[in-house]
Structure formats: C-alpha cells, structure tokens
Design an enzyme around this catalytic site. Structure first.
Site, mmCIF file in Angstrom:
data_model
loop_
_atom_site.group_PDB
_atom_site.id
_atom_site.type_symbol
_atom_site.label_atom_id
_atom_site.label_comp_id
_atom_site.label_asym_id
_atom_site.label_seq_id
_atom_site.Cartn_x
_atom_site.Cartn_y
_atom_site.Cartn_z
ATOM 1 N N TRP A 69 0.860 -1.177 0.000
ATOM 2 C CA TRP A 69 0.000 0.000 0.000
ATOM 3 C C TRP A 69 0.900 1.232 0.000
ATOM 4 C CZ3 TRP A 69 -4.743 1.977 -0.517
ATOM 5 C CH2 TRP A 69 -5.012 3.235 0.015
ATOM 6 N N HIS A 70 0.718 2.114 -0.987
ATOM 7 C CA HIS A 70 1.538 3.313 -1.098
ATOM 8 C C HIS A 70 0.668 4.543 -0.905
ATOM 9 C CE1 HIS A 70 3.859 0.322 -3.560
ATOM 10 N NE2 HIS A 70 4.778 0.759 -2.729
ATOM 11 N N ALA A 71 1.141 5.483 -0.109
ATOM 12 C CA ALA A 71 0.373 6.681 0.232
ATOM 13 C C ALA A 71 1.287 7.897 0.104
ATOM 14 C CB ALA A 71 -0.203 6.566 1.636
#
Length: 313
Positions: free
Chosen positions: A236-238
C-alpha cells in the site's frame, strides 16, 4: 504555539489520508484548504474536501481554485481514485460552504496573515501556487516552509510518460514557476513513496479495526486498494500521507539530499519530468531537499493516528 499549516490538495483517496493525518496532529493549526483539479475535476475535489471535513467535524475554510492546468489540458487519475475521487461510493456534497476567495488569492492572504510562519503543504498539482506567485512575487519570502509531494527524481514515474510523476506531469508549467521561485523546497517524490510501502494485508487489518474514520476511509479506498493489489502486488503506497508526515514531523527524515532540480517542459515522453543535478555539474542553486528515507516507526504511528486507531499521535 501551534504552527499554521495551509494544505493545497486535490482529494483523492491519498489526499484524504494526508488530511486526516494533519487534522489529528496536536502541533499544527490547519488554517485553510485550497483546492485544485488533479486526481479528478475541481467540482469533485472541492466536494470531497467538504465531505471529509464533515466526517471529522472540522470547520476550516475551503477555497476552490484552478480547474485546469495553466497551459495544456491534462488527464486526471479517476482510474485510480474513482470518477468522483472517493471511489464512486456515492458520497457527495454540494459546493455550499466554499469560501468566496479563489485559492490563489487565499494563499497570498494567509501568507500575509501569518507572515514568516505559514507552512505550505502541496499535495496536488502546483497550479494554485503558480497563480499565487503571479499575484504576489514576494510570496516565497513570506513562507516558512514549502513541502511538495511530486516528481520522480531518478525517472521512475507513475504516468504513461514513463519518467513523469502525476502531480508535476499534470501541470509542468506551474511546477516550473514554483521550482524557479522558491529557494527552499522539501520534496517528497514518488520514488520515496515506493520505498515506504506498507504491507497491504496489514493495512487492510488496520481498516478492519473499525471506528468512524477508519470505516469511512475503508469505504472510499476500495477501488484504490483493488488497483494497488492488481498493479503493485502486496504494498500500500500513500504518497500524500508521506509528504504530510514530513510536514508534520520533519525530525523523522533520516536521509535526504540537497540538489538543484529543473522541470522538463518539452518532449512527448519527458514533458513533466523532474531533472535532478545529482552530480552538481550545472552550478544551479540547490533549492530542493529531497527526502530519501523517513523513520518507519514514526510513519506507521502517524498513519494509524490518521485513521484514529490510536489515542495520540
């Protein structure tokens, strides 16, 4: 005394997480949100900002701004965020409550109100900032800090133009104006984002812990999480949340590099690329502090606090 923070944003699932992080932090006072088109159109990004404020019970001025790039039209990122930017969940709100002042004028106004103290966090395309610089060329001297989420400093972008990151690629001319005007920019690029991915299964487990905010974020991020699972595997990239972490707690930066950076304005494949003088051959002022690594435990804590899963940031 709390630090005054103005956030320019184009919500956006990722922007929403960054905003939640800022509103949960005890050390800053979010004085306003200025809104641009980017992830989706301005009508949706503005409505999403209002909706998010409603979720968390905050009454902060929302200033709508640029509906398109300065020069050339650009494609949005609805294929990631959903047509309305919040995963097409049906959550919507009218533009009632939008402040009358245009975002660019608002940036100038708040910079004068908080002369020498205001911190700008730019989470989307830099169109509003470029317009503000046109209105007030002295703006860089009024700003205490400028944190930008954008760029791909060694050419690993996230758009169809391979070396180009979305925020800069959406409006390269605006980015050029900003990067030529400020001599102190803290840059969190897409490649830093890739280095700070969270295990997707763990993030799903966090959302499953529940609560009003976590449940709302779980709802709007369904499409984005599916996209990441299909395209990026188990991470998950934010990006915007990482930039916000740097803005909120800069002491968490454990590695960075000061370099000159220029924006490419031409080329079918390179328009919007961020060109870094890594070897210091050009003799240009090193206006960018490029974030390379952020403290993992602090990053995870700030993410959990954004979702209101822990009592204190």
């Amino acid at each position: 005394m709390k630090r005054p923070l103005l956030i320019d944003t184009d919500p956006g699932v990722d922007d929403a997480l960054a905003l939640l992080m800022a509103f949960a932090h005890p050390d800053v006072d979010v004085v306003a949100l200025t809104i641009a088109a980017g992830n989706v159109g301005l009508e949706h990004t503005t409505a999403n900002a209002l909706r998010l404020l409603e979720w968390i019970g905050c009454d902060v001025p929302v200033h709508a701004g640029a509906a398109r790039p300065l020069v050339r039209p650009a494609e949005d990122a609805a294929f990631v965020h959903g047509r309305n930017g919040f995963g097409d969940t049906g959550l919507s709100r009218s533009r009632d409550g939008v402040a009358a002042l245009h975002a660019a004028s608002a940036i100038c106004d708040y910079a004068q109100r908080h002369e020498g103290r205001l911190e700008l966090v730019m989470l989307g395309p830099l169109t509003n900032l470029a317009l503000a610089l046109h209105l007030d060329p002295a703006l860089p001297r009024r700003i205490a800090r400028l944190v930008v989420m954008g760029g791909a400093v060694t050419g690993r972008g996230n758009t169809s133009r391979l070396p180009v990151e979305f925020n800069i690629g959406f409006d390269p001319e605006a980015a050029h104006v900003a990067f030529e005007s400020f001599d102190r920019i803290e840059l969190v690029d897409w490649e830093a984002t890739l280095r700070h991915g969270l295990d997707l299964a763990e993030f799903e487990a966090w959302l499953a812990e529940g609560g009003k905010i976590a449940d709302a974020y779980r709802s709007i991020s369904v499409a984005t999480r599916r996209f990441m699972l299909e395209r990026r595997g188990d991470r998950w990239h934010a990006a915007d949340a990482l930039a916000m972490a740097v803005a909120l707690e800069p002491e968490g930066v454990v590695a960075s590099a000061g370099r000159a950076l220029r924006i490419c304005l031409d080329g079918e494949l390179t328009r919007g690329a961020t060109l870094v003088d890594w070897d210091r051959r050009g003799g240009h002022p090193e206006q960018c502090r490029i974030v390379l690594q952020y403290e993992e435990s602090r990053w995870r804590r700030l993410l959990r606090t954004a979702l209101r899963l822990d009592a204190k940031p």
